[in-house]
Design a protein around this motif. Structure first.
Motif, PDB file in Angstrom:
ATOM      1  N   THR A   4       3.833   2.146   6.698  1.00  0.00           N
ATOM      2  CA  THR A   4       3.286   3.490   6.593  1.00  0.00           C
ATOM      3  C   THR A   4       1.815   3.506   6.978  1.00  0.00           C
ATOM      4  OG1 THR A   4       4.816   3.945   4.792  1.00  0.00           O
ATOM      5  CG2 THR A   4       2.955   5.451   5.052  1.00  0.00           C
ATOM      6  N   SER A   5       1.443   4.450   7.792  1.00  0.00           N
ATOM      7  CA  SER A   5       0.037   4.606   8.152  1.00  0.00           C
ATOM      8  C   SER A   5      -0.783   4.938   6.913  1.00  0.00           C
ATOM      9  CB  SER A   5      -0.116   5.725   9.190  1.00  0.00           C
ATOM     10  OG  SER A   5       0.556   5.382  10.380  1.00  0.00           O
ATOM     11  N   VAL A   6      -2.003   4.470   6.874  1.00  0.00           N
ATOM     12  CA  VAL A   6      -2.861   4.682   5.717  1.00  0.00           C
ATOM     13  C   VAL A   6      -3.768   5.882   5.969  1.00  0.00           C
ATOM     14  CG1 VAL A   6      -2.813   2.266   5.034  1.00  0.00           C
ATOM     15  CG2 VAL A   6      -4.559   3.051   6.626  1.00  0.00           C
ATOM     16  N   ASN A   7      -4.242   6.468   4.878  1.00  0.00           N
ATOM     17  CA  ASN A   7      -5.144   7.616   5.009  1.00  0.00           C
ATOM     18  C   ASN A   7      -6.493   7.198   5.581  1.00  0.00           C
ATOM     19  OD1 ASN A   7      -3.278   9.460   3.967  1.00  0.00           O
ATOM     20  ND2 ASN A   7      -3.849   8.962   1.865  1.00  0.00           N
ATOM     21  N   ALA A   8      -7.037   6.101   5.047  1.00  0.00           N
ATOM     22  CA  ALA A   8      -8.333   5.602   5.512  1.00  0.00           C
ATOM     23  C   ALA A   8      -8.179   4.145   5.915  1.00  0.00           C
ATOM     24  CB  ALA A   8      -9.384   5.747   4.413  1.00  0.00           C
ATOM     25  N   VAL A   9      -8.451   3.836   7.165  1.00  0.00           N
ATOM     26  CA  VAL A   9      -8.331   2.468   7.660  1.00  0.00           C
ATOM     27  C   VAL A   9      -9.544   1.672   7.192  1.00  0.00           C
ATOM     28  CG1 VAL A   9      -8.324   1.031   9.724  1.00  0.00           C
ATOM     29  CG2 VAL A   9      -6.924   3.093   9.644  1.00  0.00           C
ATOM     30  N   PRO A  10      -9.342   0.575   6.452  1.00  0.00           N
ATOM     31  CA  PRO A  10     -10.475  -0.131   5.853  1.00  0.00           C
ATOM     32  C   PRO A  10     -11.206  -1.033   6.837  1.00  0.00           C
ATOM     33  CG  PRO A  10      -8.446  -1.252   5.310  1.00  0.00           C
ATOM     34  CD  PRO A  10      -8.054  -0.025   6.088  1.00  0.00           C
ATOM     35  N   ALA A  11     -12.489  -1.214   6.585  1.00  0.00           N
ATOM     36  CA  ALA A  11     -13.297  -2.178   7.333  1.00  0.00           C
ATOM     37  C   ALA A  11     -13.617  -3.387   6.462  1.00  0.00           C
ATOM     38  CB  ALA A  11     -14.589  -1.526   7.814  1.00  0.00           C
ATOM     39  N   GLU A  12     -13.051  -3.449   5.251  1.00  0.00           N
ATOM     40  CA  GLU A  12     -13.297  -4.554   4.328  1.00  0.00           C
ATOM     41  C   GLU A  12     -11.984  -5.283   4.063  1.00  0.00           C
ATOM     42  OE1 GLU A  12     -13.907  -1.325   3.379  1.00  0.00           O
ATOM     43  OE2 GLU A  12     -15.957  -1.318   4.164  1.00  0.00           O
ATOM     44  N   PRO A  13     -12.016  -6.602   3.970  1.00  0.00           N
ATOM     45  CA  PRO A  13     -10.777  -7.372   3.792  1.00  0.00           C
ATOM     46  C   PRO A  13     -10.182  -7.278   2.401  1.00  0.00           C
ATOM     47  CG  PRO A  13     -12.674  -8.836   3.785  1.00  0.00           C
ATOM     48  CD  PRO A  13     -13.199  -7.480   4.150  1.00  0.00           C
ATOM     49  N   ASP A  14     -10.955  -6.802   1.412  1.00  0.00           N
ATOM     50  CA  ASP A  14     -10.433  -6.705   0.052  1.00  0.00           C
ATOM     51  C   ASP A  14     -10.066  -5.273  -0.325  1.00  0.00           C
ATOM     52  OD1 ASP A  14     -13.001  -5.750   0.045  1.00  0.00           O
ATOM     53  OD2 ASP A  14     -13.668  -6.869  -1.721  1.00  0.00           O
ATOM     54  N   ALA A  15      -9.941  -4.385   0.637  1.00  0.00           N
ATOM     55  CA  ALA A  15      -9.610  -2.985   0.361  1.00  0.00           C
ATOM     56  C   ALA A  15      -8.165  -2.868  -0.122  1.00  0.00           C
ATOM     57  CB  ALA A  15      -9.811  -2.132   1.607  1.00  0.00           C
ATOM     58  N   ALA A  16      -7.917  -1.872  -0.955  1.00  0.00           N
ATOM     59  CA  ALA A  16      -6.577  -1.675  -1.527  1.00  0.00           C
ATOM     60  C   ALA A  16      -5.543  -1.344  -0.458  1.00  0.00           C
ATOM     61  CB  ALA A  16      -6.629  -0.557  -2.573  1.00  0.00           C
ATOM     62  N   ALA A  17      -5.973  -0.811   0.672  1.00  0.00           N
ATOM     63  CA  ALA A  17      -5.028  -0.431   1.730  1.00  0.00           C
ATOM     64  C   ALA A  17      -4.233  -1.620   2.254  1.00  0.00           C
ATOM     65  CB  ALA A  17      -5.779   0.238   2.879  1.00  0.00           C
TER      66      ALA A  17
ATOM     67  N   ALA B  92     -16.296  -3.024  14.079  1.00  0.00           N
ATOM     68  CA  ALA B  92     -16.868  -3.391  12.781  1.00  0.00           C
ATOM     69  C   ALA B  92     -16.079  -4.571  12.223  1.00  0.00           C
ATOM     70  CB  ALA B  92     -16.816  -2.212  11.818  1.00  0.00           C
ATOM     71  N   ALA B  93     -16.762  -5.500  11.577  1.00  0.00           N
ATOM     72  CA  ALA B  93     -16.087  -6.660  10.994  1.00  0.00           C
ATOM     73  C   ALA B  93     -16.765  -7.057   9.698  1.00  0.00           C
ATOM     74  CB  ALA B  93     -16.082  -7.832  11.973  1.00  0.00           C
ATOM     75  N   ASN B  94     -15.971  -7.530   8.766  1.00  0.00           N
ATOM     76  CA  ASN B  94     -16.485  -8.028   7.493  1.00  0.00           C
ATOM     77  C   ASN B  94     -15.634  -9.200   7.041  1.00  0.00           C
ATOM     78  OD1 ASN B  94     -18.713  -6.261   6.203  1.00  0.00           O
ATOM     79  ND2 ASN B  94     -17.269  -4.760   7.043  1.00  0.00           N
ATOM     80  N   GLY B  95     -16.288 -10.237   6.551  1.00  0.00           N
ATOM     81  CA  GLY B  95     -15.589 -11.407   6.043  1.00  0.00           C
ATOM     82  C   GLY B  95     -16.021 -11.714   4.624  1.00  0.00           C
ATOM     83  N   GLU B  96     -15.065 -12.111   3.787  1.00  0.00           N
ATOM     84  CA  GLU B  96     -15.361 -12.455   2.398  1.00  0.00           C
ATOM     85  C   GLU B  96     -14.628 -13.736   2.026  1.00  0.00           C
ATOM     86  OE1 GLU B  96     -17.536 -10.977   0.659  1.00  0.00           O
ATOM     87  OE2 GLU B  96     -17.848  -9.155   1.863  1.00  0.00           O
ATOM     88  N   ARG B  97     -15.252 -14.512   1.156  1.00  0.00           N
ATOM     89  CA  ARG B  97     -14.612 -15.715   0.651  1.00  0.00           C
ATOM     90  C   ARG B  97     -13.486 -15.346  -0.309  1.00  0.00           C
ATOM     91  NH1 ARG B  97     -14.453 -20.527   2.770  1.00  0.00           N
ATOM     92  NH2 ARG B  97     -14.254 -21.498   0.724  1.00  0.00           N
ATOM     93  N   THR B  98     -12.369 -16.072  -0.191  1.00  0.00           N
ATOM     94  CA  THR B  98     -11.266 -15.965  -1.138  1.00  0.00           C
ATOM     95  C   THR B  98     -11.277 -17.214  -2.006  1.00  0.00           C
ATOM     96  OG1 THR B  98      -9.705 -17.044   0.376  1.00  0.00           O
ATOM     97  CG2 THR B  98      -9.949 -14.634   0.562  1.00  0.00           C
TER      98      THR B  98
END
Length: 344
Positions: A51-64, A218-224
């Motif tokens: 399903t397409s999302v309402n807001a496409v995230p630019a963050e890797p930890d977004a709920a989408a 746009a890109a964003n990286g986070e440690r897991t």
């Protein structure tokens, strides 16, 4: 006439047995209806579309990303052009989401060391990239002449370095235009600071990487807990000469690469996928690209199997959605069997 029987013409019906049979028939009717609903749901539901999302995230930890489908892509060392090497990362988990205006890709892989500093010799940054081309499948070796590719690139030192991401090892007591020629020349890989962590590149084969004039990525990286997660985002529309086009119905091919700084990976030394994925630009679904030159007989056989399964499923769906007669017959049969078993 006995109070326990009902005379209908020449037929005598036992009231007690009839009540018992009616109760069981009602139970059977309810079970048949429940079974019908379940079968229709299974046969007509199939795998849930993305399903397409309402807001496409630019963050890797977004709920989408939580509900986005995932694929695990195997990575190997780069063995197509010098410098050969890499291969320290075995695989990467990838996702994609989209809506009417934006698209985003997420990569996650294991890497126990966070390599974010390049302020001394032999220090290299962790990094990741997505290579894309719309229309036809390009050569995996970063495209070719006449077959340009679009590359989205992220580097951990741009976002997470605590020192000059351009490299403090060049900070000698001399003018920067002498000790930092890359920065002085405006090289996008040699900036002293970054406010965007994704770079947009074009390539037509190894050694041809070019920084695009427009930078819409746009890109964003986070440690897991055990590595990195990186998200790339861009609007569907982009005006660059070789920017990937996310037009409806346009086939999109993409593949992935990862660099592990602590393994000495940089430039052509990397872990990359030799298998292209395709992106459904309508709903964001990722699938393995069909391999050219496959066995046509095998393909035809598989097509026949799929067609047969489709026909069977269609027949079952039709039967499941047209059960009134079956329901009446099943209820009547249950009543008759129960009545004759209960009749004294």
């Amino acid at each position: 006439m006995s109070s326990q029987s009902l005379e209908i013409g020449s037929v005598s019906i036992d009231r007690s047995a009839a009540r018992y049979a009616t109760k069981l028939a009602v139970i059977v009717l309810c079970l048949v209806l429940v079974a019908q609903i379940a079968v229709v749901a299974v046969l007509t539901g199939g795998p849930l579309p993305f399903t397409s999302v309402n807001a496409v995230p630019a963050e890797p930890d977004a709920a989408a990303w939580d509900d986005a489908s995932t694929k695990t892509v195997s990575l190997d060392s780069q063995q197509m052009a010098q410098p050969y090497g890499g291969g320290s990362v075995d695989n990467v988990t990838v996702q994609a989401v989209t809506n009417d205006t934006h698209v985003a890709f997420r990569m996650e892989w294991e890497d126990p060391t966070a390599d974010t500093e390049i302020n001394e010799p032999n220090a290299y940054s962790d990094a990741a990239a997505v290579m894309l081309r719309s229309g036809s499948e390009p050569p995996v070796a970063m495209g070719a002449a006449g077959e340009p590719v679009n590359i989205w690139y992220w580097r951990s030192s741009w976002q997470h370095s605590e020192s000059d991401p351009g490299g403090d090892m060049y900070s000698y007591p001399h003018p920067d235009n002498q000790t930092k020629p890359g920065e002085a020349a405006g090289n996008p890989l040699s900036q002293s600071s970054y406010n965007r962590y994704g770079q947009n590149y074009y390539a037509t084969g190894y050694g041809s990487l070019t920084n695009a004039e427009t930078q819409p990525v746009a890109a964003n990286g986070e440690r897991t807990e055990d590595g990195w997660a990186v998200a790339f985002q861009r609007e569907h529309d982009a005006n660059g000469e070789h920017d990937a086009s996310f037009e409806e119905g346009e086939q999109m091919y993409l593949t992935y690469a990862v660099w592990n700084g602590s393994a000495g990976e940089a430039n052509g030394e990397k872990s990359l996928s030799y298998q292209f994925l395709t992106l459904d630009t309508d709903d964001g679904t990722l699938s393995a690209a069909d391999s050219d030159g496959g066995d046509s007989a095998e393909a035809e056989r598989n097509d026949g199997v799929v067609a047969s399964a489709t026909e069977s499923a269609s027949w079952l769906v039709g039967a499941a959605t047209n059960w009134p007669a079956a329901i009446v017959l099943a209820t009547l049969a249950a009543w008759l069997v129960s009545y004759w078993r209960a009749k004294p």
